[in-house]
Write a protein that holds these residues in place. Structure first.
Motif, short mmCIF file in Angstrom:
data_model
loop_
_atom_site.label_atom_id
_atom_site.label_comp_id
_atom_site.label_asym_id
_atom_site.label_seq_id
_atom_site.Cartn_x
_atom_site.Cartn_y
_atom_site.Cartn_z
N SER A 1 6.79 8.02 -6.58
CA SER A 1 6.95 8.59 -7.91
C SER A 1 7.64 7.59 -8.84
O SER A 1 8.50 6.81 -8.41
CB SER A 1 7.78 9.88 -7.85
N LYS A 2 7.28 7.66 -10.10
CA LYS A 2 7.89 6.78 -11.09
C LYS A 2 9.38 7.04 -11.17
O LYS A 2 9.84 8.17 -11.17
CB LYS A 2 7.24 7.03 -12.46
N THR B 1 2.75 4.26 -2.46
CA THR B 1 2.71 4.93 -3.76
C THR B 1 3.90 5.88 -3.85
O THR B 1 3.99 6.83 -3.07
CB THR B 1 1.41 5.72 -3.94
N VAL C 1 5.65 8.01 2.99
CA VAL C 1 5.63 9.00 1.91
C VAL C 1 6.82 9.96 2.04
O VAL C 1 7.39 10.12 3.12
CB VAL C 1 4.32 9.82 1.91
N TRP D 1 11.91 2.50 -2.11
CA TRP D 1 10.80 1.67 -1.67
C TRP D 1 11.06 1.11 -0.27
O TRP D 1 10.16 1.05 0.57
CB TRP D 1 10.56 0.53 -2.67
N GLU E 1 0.83 -1.22 0.00
CA GLU E 1 0.00 0.00 0.00
C GLU E 1 0.86 1.26 0.00
O GLU E 1 0.57 2.23 0.70
CB GLU E 1 -0.95 -0.01 1.20
#
Length: 308
Positions: free
Chosen positions: A246-247, A244, A284, A254, A242
């Protein structure tokens, strides 16, 4: 205490600094000082441009305080002027003296150690993206600000300098160290194991130099809230669920996001490709610091777009 009169060259430089600061609508001027000047005279020459003096020398700090000017004390002498300037900006923002998005004019010794000879116009939105006092104060609820500043400064140095001419990426996890250790395992034999606590504090220049060397090895540093290095080369086991991001962010980011979410620690990831430092809290990115340029060197430079 005895003071040094302003040399004619510095008077001319300060007049030029004032003109540039007015033209560029600068919020303030930062003076990196290693000499106890007549700082009241410096203030007069800047004529209305707020003056911030940064120094690691006690005698200079004392002179600034005596003159009633704004002081940013630096804990120690850094390796380069660019690192010293970066440190000064971080401290000034943390103390709410300047804000992200401001322009400032910096006056410092670029060529000769004690001769102030260089002006730099700096846009903080370019060099210290998203770094705000509010962010730092919010992070302090988990980790003391003093410890966090030390780790952030070290991360910025690693991102900018690398090691022995090579780019280095690494990861620091600060706070809630017992839970972080439970959710990680050794990737290498821990070089900090067995040392007394007092010899593992991040406030020690020797410890920070050792950490820069070890940063070349995969794995994370685990640091307690009071700044003790509790482990190095740790492989983080927190599940990346869960989340998210940025690409383009890699496995190190991570892992930083996952451990910060699972433990409420602060994770600080240094990108190997760009030197960008990202702070993670609760899974985040809450703060991002872009590296300032290296000290000037004569060599060819190859550039590449950010990869992380």
């Amino acid at each position: 205490m005895p003071r040094t009169e302003l040399p004619a060259s510095l008077v001319r430089l300060l007049k030029a600094a004032r003109k540039l600061a007015i033209d560029a609508e600068c919020r303030a001027a930062i003076l990196l000082a290693e000499i106890a000047y007549e700082f009241e005279e410096v203030k007069k020459l800047l004529k209305g441009i707020p003056l911030i003096v940064a120094s690691h020398l006690p005698e200079v700090q004392e002179a600034v305080v005596e003159d009633g000017l704004t002081l940013v004390p630096l804990n120690e002498e850094p390796q380069t002027r660019q690192i010293q300037l970066s440190q000064s900006l971080l401290e000034a923002i943390a103390d709410d003296l300047v804000q992200t998005g401001d322009r400032i004019i910096a006056v410092y010794a670029g060529f000769e150690r004690e001769n102030l000879d260089t002006l730099s116009l700096i846009n903080l939105s370019e060099h210290l993206a998203r770094l705000t006092t509010r962010d730092l104060q919010r992070l302090e609820t988990q980790v003391p600000l003093q410890t966090l500043r030390k780790v952030v400064d070290l991360a910025v140095e690693v991102g900018r300098e690398g090691r022995e001419g090579k780019k280095v990426g690494t990861l620091f996890v600060v706070g809630n160290h017992r839970k972080v250790l439970e959710m990680s395992h050794e990737g290498i034999h821990d070089p900090f194991r067995g040392y007394p606590r007092k010899e593992k504090m991040i406030t020690s220049p020797r410890v920070r130099e050792s950490m820069k060397e070890i940063a070349q090895i995969d794995g994370a540093f685990v640091i307690s809230s009071d700044g003790c290095v509790m482990g190095a080369g740790r492989m983080l086991d927190a599940p990346a669920e869960e989340l998210t991001l940025s690409k383009g962010l890699g496995s190190r980011h991570w892992a930083a996001a996952a451990i910060s979410k699972a433990t409420n620690a602060i994770a600080i990831a240094v990108s190997e490709s760009t030197g960008t430092v990202r702070l993670f809290q609760g899974g985040v990115v809450v703060l991002r610091i872009e590296p300032m340029l290296q000290a000037m060197k004569w060599h060819d430079v190859d550039t590449e777009p950010p990869g992380e």
